[in-house]
Write an enzyme that holds these catalytic residues in place. Structure first.
Site, PDB file in Angstrom:
ATOM      1  N   ALA A  38     -37.720  39.045  17.490  1.00 19.60           N
ATOM      2  CA  ALA A  38     -36.239  39.161  17.222  1.00 19.60           C
ATOM      3  C   ALA A  38     -35.221  38.058  17.666  1.00 19.60           C
ATOM      4  O   ALA A  38     -33.830  37.196  17.607  1.00 19.60           O
ATOM      5  CB  ALA A  38     -35.087  39.886  16.538  1.00 19.60           C
ATOM      6  N   SER A  39     -36.215  37.409  18.679  1.00 23.23           N
ATOM      7  CA  SER A  39     -34.973  36.106  19.923  1.00 23.23           C
ATOM      8  C   SER A  39     -34.812  34.633  18.535  1.00 23.23           C
ATOM      9  O   SER A  39     -34.049  33.901  18.751  1.00 23.23           O
ATOM     10  CB  SER A  39     -36.118  35.744  20.866  1.00 23.23           C
ATOM     11  N   ARG A  40     -35.851  34.726  17.474  1.00 24.17           N
ATOM     12  CA  ARG A  40     -35.733  33.570  16.779  1.00 24.17           C
ATOM     13  C   ARG A  40     -36.336  33.751  15.797  1.00 24.17           C
ATOM     14  O   ARG A  40     -37.166  34.956  14.995  1.00 24.17           O
ATOM     15  CB  ARG A  40     -37.732  32.897  17.481  1.00 24.17           C
ATOM     16  N   ASN A  90     -41.559  42.867  12.970  1.00 24.30           N
ATOM     17  CA  ASN A  90     -41.705  41.674  12.309  1.00 24.30           C
ATOM     18  C   ASN A  90     -42.288  40.300  12.857  1.00 24.30           C
ATOM     19  O   ASN A  90     -42.813  39.578  12.704  1.00 24.30           O
ATOM     20  CB  ASN A  90     -39.664  41.133  12.608  1.00 24.30           C
ATOM     21  N   SER A 114     -47.318  38.838   4.906  1.00 27.11           N
ATOM     22  CA  SER A 114     -47.402  37.384   4.666  1.00 27.11           C
ATOM     23  C   SER A 114     -48.483  37.294   3.646  1.00 27.11           C
ATOM     24  O   SER A 114     -48.853  37.418   3.036  1.00 27.11           O
ATOM     25  CB  SER A 114     -48.178  37.154   5.390  1.00 27.11           C
ATOM     26  N   TYR A 130     -55.744  35.617  10.065  1.00 25.30           N
ATOM     27  CA  TYR A 130     -54.509  35.936  10.261  1.00 25.30           C
ATOM     28  C   TYR A 130     -53.835  36.611   8.726  1.00 25.30           C
ATOM     29  O   TYR A 130     -53.323  37.947   8.518  1.00 25.30           O
ATOM     30  CB  TYR A 130     -53.386  34.843   9.942  1.00 25.30           C
ATOM     31  N   LYS A 132     -52.802  40.981   7.947  1.00 26.44           N
ATOM     32  CA  LYS A 132     -51.448  40.865   7.140  1.00 26.44           C
ATOM     33  C   LYS A 132     -51.645  42.013   5.824  1.00 26.44           C
ATOM     34  O   LYS A 132     -50.887  42.819   5.438  1.00 26.44           O
ATOM     35  CB  LYS A 132     -51.070  38.951   6.446  1.00 26.44           C
TER      36      LYS A 132
END
Length: 251
Positions: A13-15, A88, A144, A157, A161
């Site tokens: 959650a920092s970016r 996330n 995604s 990836y 997902k």
């Protein structure tokens, strides 16, 4: 949507999408736990930007399974209960089968699944245990577009997902009697700091052509879908996967 009095934990959650989601919840009155792995500066900046009070940073590497329990324990110590969990955090590693050696190939699969699937699964496990004690909650997993259309340069990836989608829908069935609701948001390519730093002009142009909107998603648009699935009125949408890809991939 009002989240006053709700306690929300968001991984990564920092970016980017995680930060936009933290901002959106905070604006609606929630107290937000910002999980991040190692970028202290970005995390502190994100925390300072959140409106309201009672937000906290939780530095944990959730790709390590013991850290997932520790993260939930830390959160409960601060807030007492967990109302919303947003998984996330995610990574993607290029590993084109016809261009990489076997070590690179296996490393990409292992690292991608550790973060994108196993971490989310473990946090669902520990988060669910906490939610059961308080009478229920919401889990939103960020998937995604690549889980449906395929990712030829990053197959791990796409596979991780797709597995996240399936896990989420299985848990939606299992957890409904416990008043725990599970949803998925599947964004297309999103205009984040990482995109700005890594995309070449040619790659950006190709991505813009994919959508009739001729642009990428904004993080705030993805956050809006996450808030909907975490809201009280969305309980009967449990098991839903919401596409936020600007009609670039329809299914």
């Amino acid at each position: 949507m009002d989240f006053t009095g709700k306690n929300v934990l968001i991984t990564g959650a920092s970016r980017g999408i995680g930060k936009a989601t933290a901002m959106a919840f905070a604006k609606k009155g929630a107290k937000v736990g910002v999980n991040y792995k190692n970028n202290d500066e970005a995390a502190q900046m994100a925390l300072q930007e959140l409106p309201g009070e009672g937000h906290h940073l939780f530095k944990r590497d959730i790709s390590q399974k013991e850290e997932t329990k520790a993260l939930i324990d830390d959160f409960i110590k601060v807030y007492g209960q967990l109302d919303v969990l947003v998984n996330n955090a995610g990574i993607s590693i290029f590993h084109e089968l016809d261009h990489v050696d076997f070590d690179h190939w296996t490393h990409a699969w292992e690292k991608t699944f550790e973060t994108n699937l196993f971490a989310a699964a473990n946090l669902c496990y520990w988060g669910t245990k906490a939610m059961m004690k308080s009478g229920g909650g919401h889990i939103v997993n960020v998937s995604s577009r690549g889980s449906f259309r395929g990712e030829p340069t990053k197959p791990a990836y796409g596979a991780s997902k797709a597995a996240l989608n399936a896990m989420s829908q299985s848990l939606a069935k299992k957890l409904a009697p416990h008043h725990i609701y599970v949803g998925v948001v599947a964004p297309g390519f999103t205009e984040t700091e990482m995109a700005q730093e890594t995309l070449t002009p040619a790659e950006r142009e190709n991505l813009l052509r994919e959508s009739p909107f001729k642009r990428m998603a904004r993080p705030e648009e993805v956050a809006h879908a996450i808030l909907f699935l975490a809201s009280e009125g969305a309980a009967y949408s449990s098991g839903t996967i919401i596409d936020v890809n600007g009609a670039s991939y329809l299914r």
